[in-house]
Design a protein around this motif. Structure first.
Motif, PDB file in Angstrom:
ATOM      1  N   LYS A  42      92.712  67.822   9.696  1.00 37.36           N
ATOM      2  CA  LYS A  42      92.272  69.147   9.274  1.00 37.36           C
ATOM      3  C   LYS A  42      93.004  69.571   8.001  1.00 37.36           C
ATOM      4  CE  LYS A  42      90.881  70.831  13.814  1.00 37.36           C
ATOM      5  NZ  LYS A  42      91.032  71.891  14.807  1.00 37.36           N
ATOM      6  N   SER A  43      92.260  70.295   7.192  1.00 37.20           N
ATOM      7  CA  SER A  43      92.812  70.747   5.918  1.00 37.20           C
ATOM      8  C   SER A  43      93.785  71.907   6.122  1.00 37.20           C
ATOM      9  CB  SER A  43      91.675  71.189   4.996  1.00 37.20           C
ATOM     10  OG  SER A  43      92.187  71.732   3.814  1.00 37.20           O
ATOM     11  N   ASN A  58      88.243  75.676   2.427  1.00 39.86           N
ATOM     12  CA  ASN A  58      87.248  75.730   3.486  1.00 39.86           C
ATOM     13  C   ASN A  58      86.895  74.359   4.041  1.00 39.86           C
ATOM     14  OD1 ASN A  58      86.949  78.551   3.372  1.00 39.86           O
ATOM     15  ND2 ASN A  58      85.616  78.380   1.588  1.00 39.86           N
ATOM     16  N   LEU A  59      86.918  73.351   3.197  1.00 34.93           N
ATOM     17  CA  LEU A  59      86.568  72.013   3.649  1.00 34.93           C
ATOM     18  C   LEU A  59      87.797  71.278   4.168  1.00 34.93           C
ATOM     19  CD1 LEU A  59      84.046  70.429   1.138  1.00 34.93           C
ATOM     20  CD2 LEU A  59      83.768  70.743   3.587  1.00 34.93           C
ATOM     21  N   PRO A  60      87.687  70.585   5.298  1.00 30.43           N
ATOM     22  CA  PRO A  60      88.827  69.807   5.787  1.00 30.43           C
ATOM     23  C   PRO A  60      89.119  68.638   4.869  1.00 30.43           C
ATOM     24  CG  PRO A  60      86.880  69.346   7.093  1.00 30.43           C
ATOM     25  CD  PRO A  60      86.514  70.463   6.179  1.00 30.43           C
ATOM     26  N   TYR A  87      87.562  65.253   5.782  1.00 27.76           N
ATOM     27  CA  TYR A  87      86.125  64.963   5.756  1.00 27.76           C
ATOM     28  C   TYR A  87      85.806  63.809   4.805  1.00 27.76           C
ATOM     29  CZ  TYR A  87      81.108  65.411   5.173  1.00 27.76           C
ATOM     30  OH  TYR A  87      79.764  65.137   5.116  1.00 27.76           O
ATOM     31  N   SER A 139      80.337  63.228  16.452  1.00 31.17           N
ATOM     32  CA  SER A 139      80.733  64.378  15.652  1.00 31.17           C
ATOM     33  C   SER A 139      80.133  65.667  16.188  1.00 31.17           C
ATOM     34  CB  SER A 139      80.304  64.174  14.196  1.00 31.17           C
ATOM     35  OG  SER A 139      80.939  63.061  13.614  1.00 31.17           O
ATOM     36  N   ASN A 146      77.048  69.211  11.801  1.00 29.56           N
ATOM     37  CA  ASN A 146      78.357  69.846  11.827  1.00 29.56           C
ATOM     38  C   ASN A 146      79.233  69.267  12.925  1.00 29.56           C
ATOM     39  OD1 ASN A 146      78.163  72.224   9.829  1.00 29.56           O
ATOM     40  ND2 ASN A 146      76.279  72.426  11.029  1.00 29.56           N
ATOM     41  N   HIS A 150      86.272  69.346  13.580  1.00 29.18           N
ATOM     42  CA  HIS A 150      86.894  68.771  12.388  1.00 29.18           C
ATOM     43  C   HIS A 150      86.394  69.312  11.051  1.00 29.18           C
ATOM     44  CE1 HIS A 150      89.274  66.035  14.694  1.00 29.18           C
ATOM     45  NE2 HIS A 150      88.230  65.449  15.224  1.00 29.18           N
ATOM     46  N   TRP A 151      85.241  69.971  11.008  1.00 29.33           N
ATOM     47  CA  TRP A 151      84.882  70.712   9.799  1.00 29.33           C
ATOM     48  C   TRP A 151      84.077  71.935  10.227  1.00 29.33           C
ATOM     49  CZ3 TRP A 151      82.733  65.738  10.390  1.00 29.33           C
ATOM     50  CH2 TRP A 151      81.357  65.648  10.524  1.00 29.33           C
ATOM     51  N   GLU A 197      80.235  73.266  -1.938  1.00 31.01           N
ATOM     52  CA  GLU A 197      81.183  72.585  -1.050  1.00 31.01           C
ATOM     53  C   GLU A 197      80.541  71.477  -0.229  1.00 31.01           C
ATOM     54  OE1 GLU A 197      84.452  75.902   0.024  1.00 31.01           O
ATOM     55  OE2 GLU A 197      82.412  76.382   0.618  1.00 31.01           O
ATOM     56  N   TYR A 228      77.731  71.677   1.806  1.00 31.04           N
ATOM     57  CA  TYR A 228      76.910  72.060   2.952  1.00 31.04           C
ATOM     58  C   TYR A 228      75.440  72.146   2.538  1.00 31.04           C
ATOM     59  CZ  TYR A 228      81.010  73.282   5.782  1.00 31.04           C
ATOM     60  OH  TYR A 228      82.171  73.241   6.497  1.00 31.04           O
TER      61      TYR A 228
END
Length: 607
Positions: free
Chosen positions: A21-22, A26-28, A31, A248, A388, A392-393, A473, A475
């Motif tokens: 995790k980041s 916003n993004l891990p 990923y 996932s 999603n 994890h994200w 990002e 998505y």
């Protein structure tokens, strides 16, 4: 970072890297690392039945693990171990061989969620034959087309489907045998076999056929909303291609950094096992991981579904947005107790697909069901490619998510060029992943329709026909089917956002938005609305009260949309209906409504 296999097994087909995790943003951070380190592992020899049943049945520590728990009328009817699943599959394989079924033959399976359905899939697949799922909801015409087109040689059918099949025998010369599953009496017809007696006489030992990963395994027909349905032929490797998305979307399905998934996971979905969503997204991946899946053949009921989820201790599920909307209206929760508390839900993950969920349904899942939903996107031909993973994200309400590990997904224009950020285009999947390796999710082609297969591709990009926008990002944001998007007074209208807005109103159970032809604007925004049970109950049996309510709601809903969306998006006309036309997989058939509006504009009466 080390790469961990999905299963510590010689037939492990894929690798899963646990992302990190980041700490910021916003993004891990994990990923991109997950994508870069993920590698497909596709063995040359691979069979779905072997990894979903045989390997568990042959291992002493897993043979008695429950594979299928069957429920009816809210009560447990039976539970079946992996050993029993494999034994029954072996007996059925021997019976099918005796009846003349050979490698590559198509075998129709016309059964609901039940133990014998899982047995049928395992039996057919381990023979090297091709399983052809057919919905119990199909009428004679739908069944007849698929049986004729596929040249199926045998059908395994629930007893309630036999009358329709018998009507088709004269038109299906290739269909040599029909086996009624669940019939108690003997029949004198040479075309039928008593399932229970025949299996009892068959040997419990069977030597599976050694299939390659590229051999055909499943023939599933698309919904056919634009002409005759097309048969998508899937290889055994298609299950491999599904796994990264399944894991996932189900929040790693019990993975906790170990090589093995938690076998205590319990899965249930109302999705019919005759469709991609029920077969490839529920039954087969659950069995692949050696877990338990709940089978219930009854018609979906929102309260009954919640009771089942709680009573069975279901930890992972797949629910259509339509089903969640029904739950939201029938069981909204109270100030004292959430729906999760009322029904004792133990959900760890909820995947949703078929249509855009919208923030109203998303919020209900989080606040009332106690789980952040993971929206997923895929097609029969290329399933489980975008979505999603709340673990994890971070999912974003209304977003399709991002490409799952192993899948190179892009938004492309008509020429196959990737669209810039914020520009709508066709969601497409490349034949090769980021490492240049072939993506195993791809279908083999459309059955006896090479032209349609070629039309599906632009170079190495396989087009979905679904439009989306990619944000900065990464998505994806669903814009609708390419044929669902329309223009009104020069404005481009996507129905999903308006429908989501309408459903937020407490009086609306479901809604569909389509264009209504108009000489001045080209088309008007029109909404078909299904009222919520509480709104209908308030009217009683009074036609006058219902008419008055509809007139009041028309103004309320128009103002409701005007206040939340752009002024040009509000529905200029609202028609209240008892139900929307739906596919058997739970998707709204906007095309049916659109054609109805076009016919009305020509002065033709409703069909």
């Amino acid at each position: 970072m080390p790469t961990r296999s999905v299963r510590d097994n010689a037939n492990t087909p894929a690798s899963i890297t646990t992302p990190v995790k980041s700490d910021t943003g916003n993004l891990p951070a994990g990923y991109q690392r997950l994508h870069s380190q993920f590698r497909w592992q596709v063995p040359e020899v691979f069979n779905i039945a072997q990894v979903c049943s045989q390997r568990w049945a042959e291992a002493p520590d897993t043979a008695q693990r429950v594979a299928i728990r069957c429920y009816a009328d809210g009560a447990l009817q039976s539970a079946h171990s992996y050993a029993e699943l494999q034994e029954q599959a072996n007996r059925l394989s021997n019976l099918l061989v005796a009846l003349g079924v050979r490698r590559g033959d198509r075998v129709a399976i016309v059964m609901p969620q039940r133990f014998e359905t899982a047995v049928a899939y395992m039996a057919v697949l381990q023979m090297g034959a091709v399983a052809m799922p057919l919905s119990m909801l199909f009428g004679p015409e739908a069944l007849g087309y698929r049986l004729q087109n596929s040249e199926a040689v045998l059908a395994l059918a629930d007893q309630t489907a036999l009358p329709s099949l018998q009507l088709l025998r004269a038109d299906c010369p290739q269909l040599q045998t029909v086996i009624g599953v669940g019939r108690r009496e003997n029949t004198r017809s040479v075309d039928e076999v008593n399932y229970a007696e025949a299996l009892a006489r068959s040997s419990a030992r069977y030597l599976p056929v050694a299939t390659t990963a590229d051999d055909p395994a499943i023939l599933i027909y698309t919904s056919g909303t634009t002409g005759n349905p097309k048969g998508a032929l899937l290889a055994h490797r298609a299950l491999i291609g599904n796994l990264s998305g399944f894991v996932s979307s189900q929040n790693w399905f019990g993975f906790d950094g170990r090589a093995n998934a938690d076998s205590r996971a319990v899965f249930w979905s109302p999705a019919d096992w005759a469709w991609t969503g029920g077969l490839m997204d529920a039954l087969l991946p659950t069995l692949y991981f050696g877990c338990t899946i709940v089978a219930q053949a009854e018609r979906f009921d929102p309260q009954g579904a919640l009771q089942l989820l709680g009573r069975c201790g279901v930890t992972h599920t797949f629910l259509f947005p339509t089903a969640i909307k029904a739950m939201m209206k029938a069981c909204p929760g109270t100030a004292r107790k959430t729906v999760q508390q009322q029904y004792g839900l133990k959900l760890q993950a909820l995947m949703s697909a078929g249509e855009a969920m919208g923030d109203a349904v998303f919020g209900y899942c989080e606040q009332q069901l106690g789980v952040t939903p993971n929206e997923m996107f895929g097609q029969t031909e290329i399933n489980y490619i975008v979505g999603n993973c709340a673990l994890h994200w971070p999912p974003r309400p209304g977003s399709m998510g991002m490409g799952y590990p192993g899948h190179r997904v892009a938004v492309i224009d008509e020429d196959g060029v990737e669209c810039p950020t914020g520009v709508a285009g066709d969601v497409a999947l490349n034949r090769f992943d980021v490492h240049g390796d072939p993506d195993p999710i791809f279908f083999l082609g459309y059955w006896k329709n090479e032209a349609a297969t070629q039309d599906k591709f632009t170079g190495n990009w396989c087009r979905t026909g679904d439009l989306a926008v990619r944000d900065a990002e990464g998505y994806l944001w669903y814009q609708g089917r390419s044929d669902d998007i329309f223009k009104s007074a020069g404005y481009r209208i996507g129905p999903g956002e308006i429908e989501n807005c309408l459903v937020k109103h407490p009086a609306v159970a479901n809604a569909a938005v389509v264009p209504k032809p108009d000489a001045g604007r080209g088309s008007l925004v029109k909404a078909y609305v299904v009222l919520a049970p509480d709104a209908l109950a308030a009217c009683g049996n009074s036609t006058r009260a219902r008419t008055a309510l509809q007139a009041q709601l028309t103004q309320e809903l128009q103002a409701h949309v005007k206040g939340m969306l752009a002024p040009y998006e509000y529905p200029k006309e609202i028609e209240f209906v008892d139900a929307l036309p739906m596919t058997t997989t739970g998707k709204v058939q906007r095309r049916v409504l659109r054609l109805q509006e076009e016919a009305r504009a020509r002065g033709e009466p409703d069909a």
